[in-house]
Motif scaffolding. Structure first.
Motif, PDB file in Angstrom:
ATOM      1  N   ARG A 140      54.320 -88.562 -70.674  1.00  0.00           N
ATOM      2  CA  ARG A 140      53.615 -89.840 -70.693  1.00  0.00           C
ATOM      3  C   ARG A 140      52.267 -89.681 -71.386  1.00  0.00           C
ATOM      4  N   SER A 141      51.784 -90.758 -71.955  1.00  0.00           N
ATOM      5  CA  SER A 141      50.441 -90.759 -72.529  1.00  0.00           C
ATOM      6  C   SER A 141      49.876 -92.162 -72.414  1.00  0.00           C
ATOM      7  N   ASN A 142      48.625 -92.286 -72.030  1.00  0.00           N
ATOM      8  CA  ASN A 142      47.958 -93.585 -71.983  1.00  0.00           C
ATOM      9  C   ASN A 142      47.372 -93.977 -73.322  1.00  0.00           C
ATOM     10  N   ASN A 143      47.448 -93.054 -74.289  1.00  0.00           N
ATOM     11  CA  ASN A 143      46.914 -93.283 -75.625  1.00  0.00           C
ATOM     12  C   ASN A 143      48.080 -93.395 -76.603  1.00  0.00           C
ATOM     13  N   LEU A 144      48.294 -94.581 -77.159  1.00  0.00           N
ATOM     14  CA  LEU A 144      49.467 -94.797 -78.006  1.00  0.00           C
ATOM     15  C   LEU A 144      49.397 -94.009 -79.314  1.00  0.00           C
ATOM     16  N   SER A 145      48.215 -93.794 -79.852  1.00  0.00           N
ATOM     17  CA  SER A 145      48.082 -92.962 -81.049  1.00  0.00           C
ATOM     18  C   SER A 145      48.508 -91.529 -80.740  1.00  0.00           C
ATOM     19  N   GLU A 146      48.087 -91.022 -79.591  1.00  0.00           N
ATOM     20  CA  GLU A 146      48.472 -89.681 -79.165  1.00  0.00           C
ATOM     21  C   GLU A 146      49.977 -89.598 -78.961  1.00  0.00           C
ATOM     22  N   LEU A 147      50.568 -90.633 -78.353  1.00  0.00           N
ATOM     23  CA  LEU A 147      52.011 -90.672 -78.144  1.00  0.00           C
ATOM     24  C   LEU A 147      52.753 -90.597 -79.472  1.00  0.00           C
ATOM     25  N   SER A 148      52.299 -91.373 -80.456  1.00  0.00           N
ATOM     26  CA  SER A 148      52.937 -91.369 -81.767  1.00  0.00           C
ATOM     27  C   SER A 148      52.845 -89.991 -82.408  1.00  0.00           C
ATOM     28  N   ASP A 149      51.720 -89.327 -82.286  1.00  0.00           N
ATOM     29  CA  ASP A 149      51.552 -87.984 -82.848  1.00  0.00           C
ATOM     30  C   ASP A 149      52.456 -86.975 -82.145  1.00  0.00           C
ATOM     31  N   MET A 150      52.651 -87.125 -80.839  1.00  0.00           N
ATOM     32  CA  MET A 150      53.566 -86.254 -80.095  1.00  0.00           C
ATOM     33  C   MET A 150      54.987 -86.393 -80.616  1.00  0.00           C
ATOM     34  N   VAL A 151      55.387 -87.632 -80.889  1.00  0.00           N
ATOM     35  CA  VAL A 151      56.729 -87.881 -81.420  1.00  0.00           C
ATOM     36  C   VAL A 151      56.878 -87.280 -82.813  1.00  0.00           C
ATOM     37  N   ALA A 152      55.859 -87.448 -83.649  1.00  0.00           N
ATOM     38  CA  ALA A 152      55.916 -86.938 -85.020  1.00  0.00           C
ATOM     39  C   ALA A 152      56.029 -85.414 -85.056  1.00  0.00           C
ATOM     40  N   ARG A 153      55.465 -84.746 -84.056  1.00  0.00           N
ATOM     41  CA  ARG A 153      55.513 -83.281 -84.023  1.00  0.00           C
ATOM     42  C   ARG A 153      56.814 -82.747 -83.454  1.00  0.00           C
ATOM     43  N   ASP A 154      57.582 -83.574 -82.766  1.00  0.00           N
ATOM     44  CA  ASP A 154      58.799 -83.143 -82.077  1.00  0.00           C
ATOM     45  C   ASP A 154      60.012 -83.681 -82.820  1.00  0.00           C
ATOM     46  N   VAL A 155      60.815 -82.800 -83.421  1.00  0.00           N
ATOM     47  CA  VAL A 155      61.942 -83.235 -84.239  1.00  0.00           C
ATOM     48  C   VAL A 155      62.944 -84.068 -83.432  1.00  0.00           C
ATOM     49  N   SER A 156      62.983 -83.875 -82.120  1.00  0.00           N
ATOM     50  CA  SER A 156      63.895 -84.648 -81.258  1.00  0.00           C
ATOM     51  C   SER A 156      63.160 -85.711 -80.451  1.00  0.00           C
ATOM     52  N   GLY A 157      61.892 -85.903 -80.738  1.00  0.00           N
ATOM     53  CA  GLY A 157      61.089 -86.821 -79.939  1.00  0.00           C
ATOM     54  C   GLY A 157      61.335 -88.279 -80.278  1.00  0.00           C
ATOM     55  N   ILE A 158      61.205 -89.116 -79.286  1.00  0.00           N
ATOM     56  CA  ILE A 158      61.310 -90.562 -79.487  1.00  0.00           C
ATOM     57  C   ILE A 158      60.330 -91.229 -78.520  1.00  0.00           C
ATOM     58  N   GLY A 159      59.652 -92.255 -78.974  1.00  0.00           N
ATOM     59  CA  GLY A 159      58.671 -92.927 -78.130  1.00  0.00           C
ATOM     60  C   GLY A 159      58.646 -94.412 -78.406  1.00  0.00           C
ATOM     61  N   PHE A 160      57.803 -95.122 -77.676  1.00  0.00           N
ATOM     62  CA  PHE A 160      57.712 -96.577 -77.797  1.00  0.00           C
ATOM     63  C   PHE A 160      56.247 -96.965 -77.916  1.00  0.00           C
ATOM     64  N   ALA A 161      55.888 -97.525 -79.073  1.00  0.00           N
ATOM     65  CA  ALA A 161      54.502 -97.930 -79.313  1.00  0.00           C
ATOM     66  C   ALA A 161      54.489 -99.094 -80.295  1.00  0.00           C
ATOM     67  N   GLY A 162      53.368 -99.796 -80.371  1.00  0.00           N
ATOM     68  CA  GLY A 162      53.246-100.905 -81.307  1.00  0.00           C
ATOM     69  C   GLY A 162      53.092-100.430 -82.742  1.00  0.00           C
ATOM     70  N   PHE A 163      53.326-101.330 -83.688  1.00  0.00           N
ATOM     71  CA  PHE A 163      53.210-100.998 -85.110  1.00  0.00           C
ATOM     72  C   PHE A 163      51.847-100.393 -85.466  1.00  0.00           C
ATOM     73  N   ALA A 164      50.811-100.897 -84.843  1.00  0.00           N
ATOM     74  CA  ALA A 164      49.462-100.444 -85.188  1.00  0.00           C
ATOM     75  C   ALA A 164      49.244 -98.974 -84.844  1.00  0.00           C
ATOM     76  N   TYR A 165      50.128 -98.397 -84.041  1.00  0.00           N
ATOM     77  CA  TYR A 165      49.979 -97.004 -83.595  1.00  0.00           C
ATOM     78  C   TYR A 165      51.063 -96.093 -84.174  1.00  0.00           C
ATOM     79  N   GLN A 166      51.775 -96.543 -85.201  1.00  0.00           N
ATOM     80  CA  GLN A 166      52.888 -95.755 -85.729  1.00  0.00           C
ATOM     81  C   GLN A 166      52.431 -94.444 -86.345  1.00  0.00           C
ATOM     82  N   ARG A 167      51.338 -94.477 -87.102  1.00  0.00           N
ATOM     83  CA  ARG A 167      50.751 -93.288 -87.717  1.00  0.00           C
ATOM     84  C   ARG A 167      51.810 -92.518 -88.527  1.00  0.00           C
ATOM     85  N   ASN A 168      52.088 -91.252 -88.191  1.00  0.00           N
ATOM     86  CA  ASN A 168      53.028 -90.435 -88.975  1.00  0.00           C
ATOM     87  C   ASN A 168      54.441 -90.420 -88.408  1.00  0.00           C
TER      88      ASN A 168
END
Length: 277
Positions: free
Chosen positions: A22-50
């Motif tokens: 879990r993360s309370n920071n959507l930017s951080e959540l998006s970065d966690m997903v980007a670093r994990d080849v099997s990761g998947i998360g749920f965030a708004g478009f504004a927090y998609q990042r990489n």
């Protein structure tokens, strides 16, 4: 989390795994997903990042791409409306000013600049909706009319669809609150240089419940309902530069969602706006 849980998990009697991070920071959540080849998360478009946004394939094979157009038309299944509530008509000048500004064109530009979903219309050409048209050709015989389908293709294949889309309750041609706001936006757009001299089609559709011919009449009434609402702003329906507005109706043809589920039928009861130059 609550949004994803209510839209995706609970309707399927599923629970988020205890091992999920879990993360309370959507930017951080998006970065966690980007670093994990099997990761998947749920965030708004504004927090998609990489991270990569995902297509969603529905039960009947229609694919919803994750972009501003599908979110604005409400055809991306993980989108939700944002509501602002007041206790009656606001009398306080600051409250009234906040609401008026939030809905104003000036605010929309700032919303868009910051990668959130604004209310300004997007455009999508016919070719980018080819899969939807192809899927419609597989409809059951009692929900299909080849001659009318050929008319649809002939009318719209050189046109662009605007993201302004008007939706309706079952068997209804009454506009909801968002639709009434979007009628005002369409009126403003029709008076702009952007659509000067264009042909604008209000195209009505229905879900697959009931007979095709009844749904054809219903879809026509829906298109007429939007046109009638426009006349509240422009009684003679004449716009600068000769822009013309007309209605078309195509019953259950070319659905944007699957008719085998209630959420899909909700999306298919609609009027689309198409522009041809």
């Amino acid at each position: 989390f609550e949004t994803f849980d209510s839209i995706v998990m609970k309707p399927r009697n599923l629970e988020i795994a205890a091992s999920a991070k879990r993360s309370n920071n959507l930017s951080e959540l998006s970065d966690m997903v980007a670093r994990d080849v099997s990761g998947i998360g749920f965030a708004g478009f504004a927090y998609q990042r990489n991270a990569k946004a995902l297509n969603i394939e529905t039960s009947c094979g229609l694919i919803a791409a994750p972009n501003m157009f599908t979110v604005k038309t409400e055809e991306y299944p993980l989108g939700q409306r944002l509501f602002l509530y007041t206790n009656g008509e606001p009398t306080d000048a600051v409250a009234r000013g906040v609401l008026n500004y939030a809905l104003s064109p000036a605010a929309q530009a700032i919303i868009k600049q910051n990668d959130f979903v604004d209310q300004l219309p997007e455009r999508l050409n016919y070719g980018e909706q080819a899969s939807r048209i192809a899927n419609a050709l597989n409809a059951p015989r009692d929900s299909f009319d080849l001659k009318l389908m050929n008319t649809l293709i002939g009318d719209l294949n050189t046109a662009e669809r605007l993201s302004l889309t008007y939706r309706f309750d079952t068997a209804s041609d009454a506009l909801d609150i968002k639709a009434l706001s979007d009628v005002a936006r369409l009126h403003d757009l029709l008076g702009s240089a952007e659509l000067r001299g264009a042909q604008v089609f209000l195209v009505g559709f229905a879900d697959s419940v009931g007979r095709f011919d009844n749904n054809l009449r219903l879809s026509q009434r829906r298109a007429l309902s939007v046109l009638t609402a426009l006349t509240a702003f422009n009684t003679n329906n004449v716009y600068p530069g000769g822009t013309k507005v007309s209605i078309k109706a195509f019953s259950t043809l070319a659905p944007v969602a699957c008719n085998d589920v209630a959420s899909g039928r909700n999306l298919n009861r609609r009027v689309e706006v198409w522009v041809k130059r």
